[in-house]
Design an enzyme around this catalytic site. Structure first.
Site, PDB file in Angstrom:
ATOM      1  N   GLY A  46       0.712  -1.225   0.077  1.00 60.48           N
ATOM      2  CA  GLY A  46      -0.106   0.135   0.100  1.00 60.48           C
ATOM      3  C   GLY A  46       0.767   1.393  -0.001  1.00 60.48           C
ATOM      4  O   GLY A  46       1.949   1.185   0.725  1.00 60.48           O
ATOM      5  N   GLN A  51       3.058  10.022   1.501  1.00 58.51           N
ATOM      6  CA  GLN A  51       4.304   9.119   1.297  1.00 58.51           C
ATOM      7  C   GLN A  51       5.201   9.384   0.031  1.00 58.51           C
ATOM      8  O   GLN A  51       6.291   9.203   0.142  1.00 58.51           O
ATOM      9  CB  GLN A  51       4.229   7.867   1.427  1.00 58.51           C
ATOM     10  CG  GLN A  51       3.384   7.254   2.677  1.00 58.51           C
ATOM     11  CD  GLN A  51       3.545   5.737   2.724  1.00 58.51           C
ATOM     12  OE1 GLN A  51       2.312   5.140   2.215  1.00 58.51           O
ATOM     13  NE2 GLN A  51       4.296   5.204   3.154  1.00 58.51           N
ATOM     14  N   CYS A 106       5.973  -0.049   7.177  1.00 59.73           N
ATOM     15  CA  CYS A 106       5.615   1.148   6.283  1.00 59.73           C
ATOM     16  C   CYS A 106       6.793   1.561   5.573  1.00 59.73           C
ATOM     17  O   CYS A 106       7.903   1.747   6.022  1.00 59.73           O
ATOM     18  CB  CYS A 106       5.148   2.231   7.347  1.00 59.73           C
ATOM     19  SG  CYS A 106       4.703   3.549   6.491  1.00 59.73           S
ATOM     20  N   LEU A 107       6.522   1.892   4.284  1.00 50.91           N
ATOM     21  CA  LEU A 107       7.613   2.368   3.243  1.00 50.91           C
ATOM     22  C   LEU A 107       8.358   3.706   3.929  1.00 50.91           C
ATOM     23  O   LEU A 107       9.577   4.018   3.588  1.00 50.91           O
ATOM     24  CB  LEU A 107       7.086   2.691   2.084  1.00 50.91           C
ATOM     25  CG  LEU A 107       6.750   1.467   1.376  1.00 50.91           C
ATOM     26  CD1 LEU A 107       5.944   1.816  -0.003  1.00 50.91           C
ATOM     27  CD2 LEU A 107       7.946   0.204   0.966  1.00 50.91           C
ATOM     28  N   HIS A 148      -4.285   1.339   7.529  1.00 56.37           N
ATOM     29  CA  HIS A 148      -3.112   1.934   7.533  1.00 56.37           C
ATOM     30  C   HIS A 148      -2.980   3.027   6.704  1.00 56.37           C
ATOM     31  O   HIS A 148      -2.210   4.064   7.068  1.00 56.37           O
ATOM     32  CB  HIS A 148      -2.079   0.944   7.319  1.00 56.37           C
ATOM     33  CG  HIS A 148      -0.659   1.124   7.349  1.00 56.37           C
ATOM     34  ND1 HIS A 148       0.307   0.728   8.038  1.00 56.37           N
ATOM     35  CD2 HIS A 148       0.014   2.115   6.588  1.00 56.37           C
ATOM     36  CE1 HIS A 148       1.452   1.340   7.825  1.00 56.37           C
ATOM     37  NE2 HIS A 148       1.209   2.183   6.746  1.00 56.37           N
ATOM     38  N   GLU A 149      -3.291   2.676   5.321  1.00 55.47           N
ATOM     39  CA  GLU A 149      -3.420   3.873   4.298  1.00 55.47           C
ATOM     40  C   GLU A 149      -4.319   4.953   4.559  1.00 55.47           C
ATOM     41  O   GLU A 149      -3.719   6.309   4.347  1.00 55.47           O
ATOM     42  CB  GLU A 149      -3.527   3.356   2.945  1.00 55.47           C
ATOM     43  CG  GLU A 149      -2.602   2.000   2.729  1.00 55.47           C
ATOM     44  CD  GLU A 149      -1.090   2.416   2.775  1.00 55.47           C
ATOM     45  OE1 GLU A 149      -0.823   3.663   2.524  1.00 55.47           O
ATOM     46  OE2 GLU A 149      -0.273   1.446   3.090  1.00 55.47           O
ATOM     47  N   HIS A 152      -2.542   7.418   7.127  1.00 54.19           N
ATOM     48  CA  HIS A 152      -1.610   8.287   6.424  1.00 54.19           C
ATOM     49  C   HIS A 152      -2.225   9.347   6.099  1.00 54.19           C
ATOM     50  O   HIS A 152      -1.645  10.849   6.044  1.00 54.19           O
ATOM     51  CB  HIS A 152      -1.031   7.578   5.128  1.00 54.19           C
ATOM     52  CG  HIS A 152       0.297   6.809   5.458  1.00 54.19           C
ATOM     53  ND1 HIS A 152       1.278   7.180   5.999  1.00 54.19           N
ATOM     54  CD2 HIS A 152       0.443   5.409   5.133  1.00 54.19           C
ATOM     55  CE1 HIS A 152       2.401   6.449   6.084  1.00 54.19           C
ATOM     56  NE2 HIS A 152       1.649   5.087   5.814  1.00 54.19           N
TER      57      HIS A 152
HETATM   58 NI    NI Z   1       2.460   3.211   5.782  1.00 56.12          NI
END
Ligand code: NI
Length: 192
Positions: A46, A51, A106-107, A148-149, A152
């Site tokens: 995701g 991000q 998480c990226l 989670h997304e 963000h």
């Molecule tokens: Ni993340």
């Protein structure tokens, strides 16, 4: 299409609530394509627009992608996209009482993982990349991923769900990890 650089915590863009997309246009569709390409290139499941440094309520997901694992011979298995989603202006309209725990990463918090508890199932209303209203009912990994997304988009990271003790520890480890990988990260990350 383009692979976009990933913003790393604690970059301020990750803490800022994102603005709704006023109208889904070709520009939005290009962003979705670039975000999917970025997500696949970094092997994420995701990715949310903040991000990649854009404070907009857009996210992409694909929890069914396969391949890419490195075998004993050092070669990666062929990568196959699964079921990509483009989710614009999402709204969680229902959550189950039952909870589920996943080890999340998480990226934007590279190299760090922690268990996070969230509702097991959610129902989400959103616009797709054609601006059409959609509704999804998600469970399992997809439910965790979409929550989670969406977090963000509200400036919330998975570390915000941890106790302050665990969070501080993880963010210290991230700082150390980022310092150690600074040279390799220059090309594809934006450091805080
Ligand atoms: Ni993340």
């Amino acid at each position: 299409m383009a692979v976009l650089p990933i913003y790393v915590a604690p970059h301020p863009v990750l803490k800022k609530p994102a603005a709704p997309v006023a109208e889904v246009t070709d520009e939005t569709r290009q962003l979705v394509k670039d975000m999917l390409e970025t997500m696949y290139a970094t092997r994420g499941i995701g990715l949310a627009a903040p991000q990649v440094g854009l404070s907009l309520r857009v996210l992409v997901m694909d929890v069914e992608q396969t391949g890419g694992e490195t075998g004993e011979d050092g070669d990666a298995a062929p990568f196959v996209p699964g079921k990509p989603f483009a989710v614009i202006n999402p709204e969680i309209v229902w959550t189950s009482d039952a909870l589920n725990t996943y080890e999340e990463g998480c990226l934007s918090i590279p190299g760090q993982y922690a268990e996070v508890e969230r509702p097991e199932k959610v129902r989400v209303k959103y616009l797709d990349e054609n601006g059409q209203p959609q509704e999804m009912e998600a469970d399992g990994l997809l439910a965790t991923c979409v929550q989670h997304e969406i977090d963000h988009l509200d400036g919330i990271l998975f570390t915000d769900h941890l106790s302050s003790l665990k969070r501080d520890m993880l963010l210290r480890k991230l700082k150390k990890w980022t310092r150690e990988h600074e040279e390799d990260m220059k090309e594809s990350y934006v450091l805080p």
